[in-house]
Structures are given as structure tokens and as C-alpha cells.
Design an enzyme around this catalytic site. Structure first.
Site, PDB file in Angstrom:
ATOM      1  N   THR A 120     -34.772 -47.462 -44.744  1.00 45.47           N
ATOM      2  CA  THR A 120     -34.396 -46.950 -46.057  1.00 45.47           C
ATOM      3  C   THR A 120     -35.048 -47.833 -47.119  1.00 45.47           C
ATOM      4  OG1 THR A 120     -32.443 -45.970 -45.068  1.00 45.47           O
ATOM      5  CG2 THR A 120     -32.396 -46.157 -47.426  1.00 45.47           C
ATOM      6  N   HIS A 121     -36.288 -48.243 -46.831  1.00 45.95           N
ATOM      7  CA  HIS A 121     -37.032 -49.093 -47.752  1.00 45.95           C
ATOM      8  C   HIS A 121     -37.882 -48.262 -48.708  1.00 45.95           C
ATOM      9  CE1 HIS A 121     -36.815 -52.390 -44.368  1.00 45.95           C
ATOM     10  NE2 HIS A 121     -35.641 -51.945 -44.735  1.00 45.95           N
ATOM     11  N   ASN A 122     -37.296 -47.266 -49.314  1.00 44.54           N
ATOM     12  CA  ASN A 122     -38.009 -46.470 -50.325  1.00 44.54           C
ATOM     13  C   ASN A 122     -38.172 -47.344 -51.568  1.00 44.54           C
ATOM     14  OD1 ASN A 122     -35.837 -44.923 -48.788  1.00 44.54           O
ATOM     15  ND2 ASN A 122     -37.227 -43.267 -49.302  1.00 44.54           N
TER      16      ASN A 122
END
Lengths: 589, 241
Positions: A515-517
Site C-alpha cells: 500500500t505504498h501509493n
């Protein structure tokens, strides 16, 4: 007009994850009256007492502590000519919600980018001849020096109780740490986590092959730790429920354990949950905000006046709120004018799964950050210019979870029937992974804007991502495939399977990556190409600050949380030291 | 309570056993694992709350082929571990309410764009079972659950590979493979999830693969490399096996 007007506060904080809780405590400690609004519910640690989180189905399959797509979907398309479709179920990423946000269920790898990662544009201009890199690439430098940001990394790592091995202490390279890390002003606060079997095997082979393995830096603390806010974090017991789970042992630093316990005791801080901020309200001249409008749990539309507005929700929620509120000019990918939405980036992963008949990995005995990694393939540390692409990856053997639903099976194992059942019995606990976590560059036509077709429950447009893989990232994947393949062969498993992006790959939304957007409202030196200055202050609306992964101009191979913590703390310090005395733009251009 | 069934003599005895501390249970002659297994309902006594009688026959028969009993190891099958109970309980609850369901729907989007169906899982099961049974009637003049094991496996394979054309049967959105994929993943989840959800009866799937469940404390074990962990699983409800 709003139906209910609340009493004015000095600071309203939108979103209570890492960025929101750090801003709240730092500004409350300066004496300001701070009120936080959180879209999701309260998440106190009492609801995570043993054994409740030890439930793979609830947390890892049903995403119990993530936002649901029904409340937080975005739309996605591969290019500007397509109609985007909503993320009806989570796949590639899954943002958090509620108090703690994504900082509640993170894997807790707490690692810094390198100085080169933070000055990637400068490095590219120096190392790459014109024409080597893609014309549409839009990488930028972070707008601060290593010496400016380093104390804030140190501060955040002390808040978390970072555990690991120092690689570079004030310029001196230390044995067993990461020799490529930037100079640290202080050593790691705590020693590294224990190595599992896979970590030791990987580290031995990597070292033999000339790489520089070091233990994954971790915020699952290896020893009892009392942080600068006075919060106590207990030593990790390797329970095996970490990534996607709240910590049942109070050992993984989270906004709850590291910040909220102290923050909740402060009389000048208050927070409201199920408070969904819809919009920041600006004064008529659009140069300052006067507060935010939110829907409360009872369905009342409320106006919260505030002297300072901090947008600290998840990366794409921050960008969306800016677009919905008219803060900063929206980005236009044709003319390249406008700043809100530009420089979106995600990242890729991949790797090799190795099967060993005669090895018991006991995969359930692990912390989220357990593992060893190498940083040898990061920008500036290998011949990227000769290979024709920029970027890199941390290459690691981690063991973040060992729960049965996620069991890996060798190629050729049937997906059901007796063969599947026997495969589970034969192979559970007998595999390890070598994984890559890659950089991802930013591009002219990879961006965020508001979707014209899909709306949220309040009738407001969803955020739209235009994103697909570019040749640079695919070439990097292919290069990493060779390196991981060589390490795999050296480890000599009974069999292995590989997963790397082929050169014709499209972004696959069905498989979890991370979830490293990042990006979309980035920090920079130039208001024409960045939405925020180096103190995360909107160039256009000076009393709006936007801490979060949204500020990264591209994605580096290091996990983002350490940097989100550091830039948030630097911004909080600037607000305390300068903005309060003289409200206005903190950076003049 | 959904998992309650009519009181049998065994259930009555078990109810009194389960109210006692674990040491007393063992004194009564049951191990904790036996008690945990007995606490789960008998599959044959279970009355589905979501599936109709016909649908239930399909689910029971399909689960039995997806994870059959027997084989060379000690792993039990889906029916021995109450997997159909898990699926029924999940469908009855809020399962699928997290899905973003606003239209328009583009069911022809590339598979890499993820779930784009206009249905929640409950509807996928209802449609999928009806069409699968109807295909079996056309091709074998029998419902799925009446087929031989070989024909059941063939029908499941045809579902998995879209050999059964739902579009030809009037279904415009759902592919057979999408129904199969829901059914298979829910079956595996029921087999491997904590028994609190109705499946994995007696934690037998965990025992077979060597997963210790919710023990969740391995400070000493993390350092002991390549030594099989010696203890059986515990469940969220505190049962040991």
C-alpha cells in the site's frame, strides 16, 4: 451551508494515522488547541488483546482493519484514452482507516531511502547521458538536504523504537549494517530482530556472492522501549500476525502505541471518529482556508473552523480532498500545467519462491519485519546508466507471515482435489521467498484526477488513477530477475518458481503488491511542478499542510513510512518555529 | 444462534462438558481436541441458513470434490471439516458488503482490472449453482450432486476453464470460471480458517499441515532453526488439539 458550526480550534487534523497523530502531538505540545477528525472508527488497543488478532481469515482475507472499497474505492485506467473502472474489491493495495490508519496494520519495515534516492534528479542528470532515460519521465529531487532531514529520521525512529544494525555512523561504515545508507547522527536505537532460517540462509549466500546483507530495519521492537513521548513499547514475541494485523503484543510501533497513548492525555487535544471530511473551505481570496466541512456519525453536516488545516489522510485521499476543495491547480497531463495530481507512482514487487523438502522454516514464528536484505541494487550503487534504466530495489528474504491460507505451493501442484490437499501437507512450512521491492519513477501521463463517472456515498467524484508500467520499470524487473535467479540457484532448492513482470506487462490490480501509493501532491522547490513546499505547505493556500506519501515525487525502494514520519516532523517543527510567529508562505520563490 | 441445532443427547452431554474447565474435560475422558470437534455441529444435522436444499446438495458435493477425503496423508476432506457450514455462514452474514457496487459495470474489462461484476458473492453462488446444475442436467440428465466422482470432477474442471458457457445459457455478466473461483477460494478459506467460522472442524486441517493456530508466541522458537515445532494448534476460542 453547514448545519452545525463547531468551536474554532487552532489546528484541525484530517486523518489520524502516522502523519495525523505526529502532527497532532507536536502541535499540541506547542500549546495549540488541536482537533483531529477521523473518517473511520476508534481503534484502541483493548480490542486487539490476545488472541483476537491471531485470525488470518478476519484480518488478512477479509481486511478487517482496512477501509472498505465501498467507502474508499478509487478508479483505475492504464492510459488517458480509457474509461477508468473502480477498485470494487481491494487487490494491489488496501489502505487503512480508523484511528491508526495504515500505521496500525503495516509490516513495520522502518527503513530510510539513501541520499541518492532523495536527490534522484540530480543523480540522473550527472550519471545518465541525454537520451538514455525515457523522455516522459518526470523525476524530481526532494527539496531538502540530507543534513536537514536526517535529524527527523532519527527522531521518528526513536518514536518507533527502530531495531536494526547501523551501517553508516557519521560517515563511518559499520560491519553488518547497510554500507549504502546515508550517514546517521546516532546508531539504531535497538538491536536487530532475530533471524529466521530463511534470513540466515539468504544472508550467508548473499555475502558469499559479494553483496552486503543487513537485517531489515524494523519497528517491531526487539527490546522494551520507552519513546520520547513516554510511551512504552514491549519486545516483539514473533507471534506471526503482523502484516495486515494489529499487534496483539503491543510490540509493533503504531500511532496507537507510539503516539496516541500520550496524545489522548493532553487536554488541548480532542478527536472525533466517523467524521468524514468532505471539503476544506477557503476564504474568498483562495489564499487561506477557514476550516473543513465533515459529516459526523449522526449524519450532521458540520463546519469545523480552524486557523491551520492539516490534511493527513491516506495518500490518495489527501490528493482527492485537495482537488475537491480547489487547493492548488489540478494537473493537466497535456499541457503539464497544474500541480495537484502530478507525479503519482506506485511500485512493483516480485521474486522467487524456493521449496526445500528437508527444511522446516516454521513460518509462523516471525515478526512482520523479520528478514535480511541487500541494498546493492539501488540508484548509484550499480551500473544503471550502462543498463539503460534508472531505479533499483531492495532484495530481501523476509518472513512477514506464515499463516496457512497464504501457503505457497510448487509449480504443477493442482489447485484443488487430492493433489492440492497433499501439496498443502507436503509443502506448508517448507518454502522461503527472495523478494524484490522496487523503485517506481514518475511520468508525464501517470497522474491522478477526479473521475467523471463514479461517485462516493455522498455523491462526490472518486479519485482516478491513470497508471501502467513503463519500459524503465519493466527493464529493471528483468534485470532483477537475473540477480534473484543467481541467488536462488546458489541456495539450491529442490524446486522454485519465479514471478517477475514481463516486458509487455500491464498493472495487475488483482494481486497484492503493497500500500505504498505515493505522489499526487508532491513537495518541491518550484510551485510550477510541486503542490507543496519542503514544509508540506500548500504553495497556494498557506495555512494548509499536507503530510503523507502524497509528497514523494517518485517512489524509492525503501518502504515509505520512515520518510512520511520524517517529513511530517520537519513540517511540524517549521510550523512551531516559524509559521506561528509569522503565518504565511514558509518558502519564498 | 446460527450454529445451534436441535438438542440431541450428545449435544446435551457436550453442553455440560464444555461448561467445565479444561482439566475437568480431560477428567471426563475427552481430550480438548475431541471436545472441540464435538462442539462443532454434525454436518448431517446442520440446517443451512443461506442455501436452499438444492443448492446445499451442490455445495456439499462440490466441496467434497474440491477437497476430498482420503489420499496418502492425514489431511481430512472438506466434509470432515464442515467446510460447507463455513460457506453457508459466510453467505448469511455481511460477506461482500465491502464491495464497491455503484455502476456502470464493465464485465468485459481485462482480468487485470479486478472484480467488475454487478453481483455480490451471494448472487454469484445462486446463479452459478443454478447454471452448473442445468448444464449437468443437459449433459448427464442429473443434477451435479448425483453425478459420479469422475463426472463431478469433469464438471468442476469445465467450470474452472469456462468450458461451461454461462453466456450461452443467458447469463451476460458472470463467467463459469468466476463462480468456480469464488467457490474454490471460499472452500479453502473454510478449510484453513479458525474453527470459529464454522469450518476446520477440530482444527484437523491445521494439525495435518503443522500450523499451530493462535499460539502467537515464539520468542524461543525463532532462534531454533530447522527443528519442527512440536506443539499442536490452539484456536481463538482456546481449544487445543
Amino acid at each position: 451551508m453547514a448545519q452545525v458550526t463547531k468551536e474554532e480550534v487552532d489546528v484541525v487534523v484530517v486523518g489520524l494515522g502516522w502523519a495525523g497523530s505526529l502532527m497532532s502531538i507536536e502541535l499540541a505540545m506547542a500549546g495549540l488547541k488541536v482537533r483531529a477528525l477521523e473518517r473511520g472508527g476508534d481503534r484502541g488497543y483493548e480490542e486487539f488483546a490476545y488472541p483476537k488478532p491471531a485470525d488470518e481469515y478476519a484480518y488478512a482475507v477479509r481486511n478487517k482493519v482496512m477501509a472498505t472499497p465501498a467507502e474508499a474505492a478509487v478508479t483505475v485506467r492504464y492510459n488517458m484514452s480509457e474509461t477508468a473502472l473502480p477498485t470494487r474489491k481491494w487487490g494491489a493495495f488496501a489502505p487503512g482507516t480508523g484511528v491508526g490508519g495504515s500505521g496500525l496494520h503495516w509490516t513495520a519495515v522502518l527503513i530510510r531511502p539513501t541520499p541518492t534516492d532523495l536527490k534522484l534528479k540530480t543523480y540522473a542528470d550527472q550519471a545518465y547521458k541525454p537520451g538514455i532515460l525515457q523522455e516522459d519521465m518526470r523525476i524530481m529531487d526532494f527539496p531538502f538536504t540530507w543534513d536537514e532531514i536526517e535529524p527527523y529520521y532519527t527522531k521518528f525512529e526513536h518514536i518507533c523504537g527502530q531495531s536494526g544494525k547501523t551501517g553508516n555512523l557519521r560517515g563511518k561504515i559499520m560491519e553488518g549494517g547497510d554500507p549504502f545508507e546515508g550517514p546517521r547522527s546516532e546508531p539504531f536505537p535497538l538491536p536487530a530482530l532475530e533471524d529466521t532460517l530463511n534470513s540466515s540462509m539468504f544472508a550467508d549466500v548473499a555475502k558469499k556472492m559479494g553483496y552486503h546483507p543487513f537485517p531489515n530495519p524494523s519497528a517491531c521492537v526487539s527490546r522494551a522501549w520507552t519513546n520520547p513521548y513516554g510511551n512504552q513499547i514491549a519486545p516483539c514475541n514473533y507471534c506471526g500476525y503482523c502484516s495486515k494485523y494489529p499487534c496483539l503484543n503491543y510490540s509493533k510501533a503504531s500511532p496507537q502505541t507510539a503516539v496516541m497513548d500520550a496524545l489522548k492525555r493532553m487536554e488541548n487535544f480532542s478527536y472525533e471518529v466517523h467524521a468524514n471530511v468532505l471539503k476544506v473551505v477557503l476564504h474568498d481570496d483562495k489564499k487561506t482556508a477557514k476550516g473543513v466541512i465533515y459529516m459526523d456519525a449522526q449524519g450532521n453536516e458540520c463546519f469545523q473552523p480552524a486557523k491551520i488545516v492539516v490534511l493527513s489522510s491516506f495518500q490518495f485521499c489527501n490528493v482527492r480532498l485537495m482537488l475537491l476543495s480547489g487547493i492548488g491547480k489540478p494537473y493537466n497531463p497535456i499541457t503539464e500545467e497544474g500541480v495537484v495530481g502530478r507525479n503519482y507512482a506506485f511500485l512493483s514487487n516480485g521474486g522467487s519462491t524456493l521449496f526445500f523438502k528437508d527444511k522446516n522454516f516454521n513460518p509462523f514464528a516471525t515478526a512482520g519485519a523479520t528478514g535480511q536484505m541487500i541494498n546493492d541494487i539501488s540508484p548509484g550503487n550499480y551500473d544503471g546508466p550502462g543498463l539503460g534504466f534508472i531505479g533499483g530495489a531492495k532484495i530481501h528474504s523476509s518472513q512477514a507471515t506464515g499463516t496457512p491460507i497464504s501457503t505457497a505451493l510448487p509449480k504443477g501442484t493442482p489447485s484443488w482435489g487430492t493433489g492440492w490437499k497433499e501439496g498443502m501437507e507436503d509443502w506448508y512450512g517448507h518454502s522461503m521467498k527472495i523478494s524484490i521491492t522496487t523503485t517506481c519513477q514518475s511520468y508525464r501521463d501517470i497522474y491522478l484526477d477526479l473521475d467523471p463517472n463514479y461517485k462516493d456515498e455522498y455523491g462526490m467524484p472518486l479519485l482516478r488513477m491513470t497508471f501502467d508500467w513503463k519500459q524503465n520499470e519493466l527493464k529493471l524487473q528483468q534485470y532483477l530477475k537475473g540477480i534473484v535467479g543467481n541467488i536462488t540457484k546458489e541456495l539450491n532448492p529442490d524446486s522454485y518458481s519465479e514471478s517477475f513482470l514481463p516486458m509487455d506487462a500491464h498493472f495487475d490490480l488483482t494481486k497484492y503488491v503493497s500500500t505504498h501509493n505515493v505522489g499526487g501532491a508532491v513537495m518541491g522547490d518550484n510551485p510550477k511542478t510541486s503542490a507543496l513546499n519542503k514544509y508540506l505547505q500548500s504553495w497556494d493556500v498557506h495555512n494548509v499542510f499536507v503530510p503523507g506519501g502524497n509528497a514523494f515525487p517518485q517512489n524509492f525502494q525503501a518502504n515509505p513510512t520512515d520518510t512520511i514520519g520524517a517529513i511530517t516532523l520537519m513540517a511540524a517543527q517549521a510550523i512551531k518555529d516559524h509559521y506561528l510567529k509569522n503565518p504565511g508562505p514558509l518558502v519564498q520563490v | 444462534m446460527l450454529l445451534q441445532k436441535k438438542t440431541t443427547r450428545r449435544k446435551f452431554l457436550l453442553g455440560s462438558v464444555m461448561a467445565l474447565p479444561v482439566s475437568a474435560v480431560i477428567m471426563k475422558g475427552f481430550t480438548a481436541a475431541q471436545a472441540a470437534e464435538m462442539a462443532a455441529p454434525e454436518l448431517s444435522d446442520y440446517k443451512p441458513v443461506f442455501f436452499s436444499a438444492d443448492e446445499w446438495q451442490f455445495i456439499m458435493a462440490a466441496a467434497d470434490r474440491l477437497i476430498p477425503a482420503g489420499g496418502k496423508g492425514k489431511a481430512p476432506g472438506a466434509l470432515e471439516t464442515n467446510v460447507p457450514v463455513f460457506i453457508d455462514q459466510q453467505m448469511h452474514g455481511e460477506f461482500g458488503e465491502e464491495i464497491y457496487m455503484q455502476g456502470p459495470f464493465n464485465v468485459h474489462a481485462p482480468a487485470t482490472m479486478g472484480y467488475q461484476l454487478p453481483y455480490r458473492p451471494q448472487q454469484i453462488y445462486k446463479i452459478g449453482i443454478r447454471l452448473a446444475n442445468s448444464w449437468c442436467q443437459q449433459n448427464h440428465q442429473k443434477a451435479f450432486h448425483e453425478l459420479s466422482e469422475k463426472d463431478k470432477d469433469d464438471a468442476l474442471t469445465q467450470l474452472q476453464k469456462n468450458g461451461i458457457k454461462f453466456a450461452d445459457m443467458g447469463e451476460e455478466s458472470l463467467l463459469a470460471s468466476q463462480f468456480f473461483s469464488e467457490l474454490l477460494s471460499d472452500t479453502k478459506h473454510g478449510y484453513l480458517a479458525d474453527p470459529i467460522y464454522g469450518g476446520n472442524k477440530g482444527m484437523k486441517a491445521w494439525i495435518a499441515i503443522g500450523f499451530p493456530g493462535a499460539r502467537a508466541s515464539y520468542t524461543e522458537w525463532v532462534k531454533q532453526h530447522n527443528i519442527p515445532y512440536p506443539l499442536g494448534p490452539v484456536s481463538l476460542a482456546g481449544a487445543r488439539a
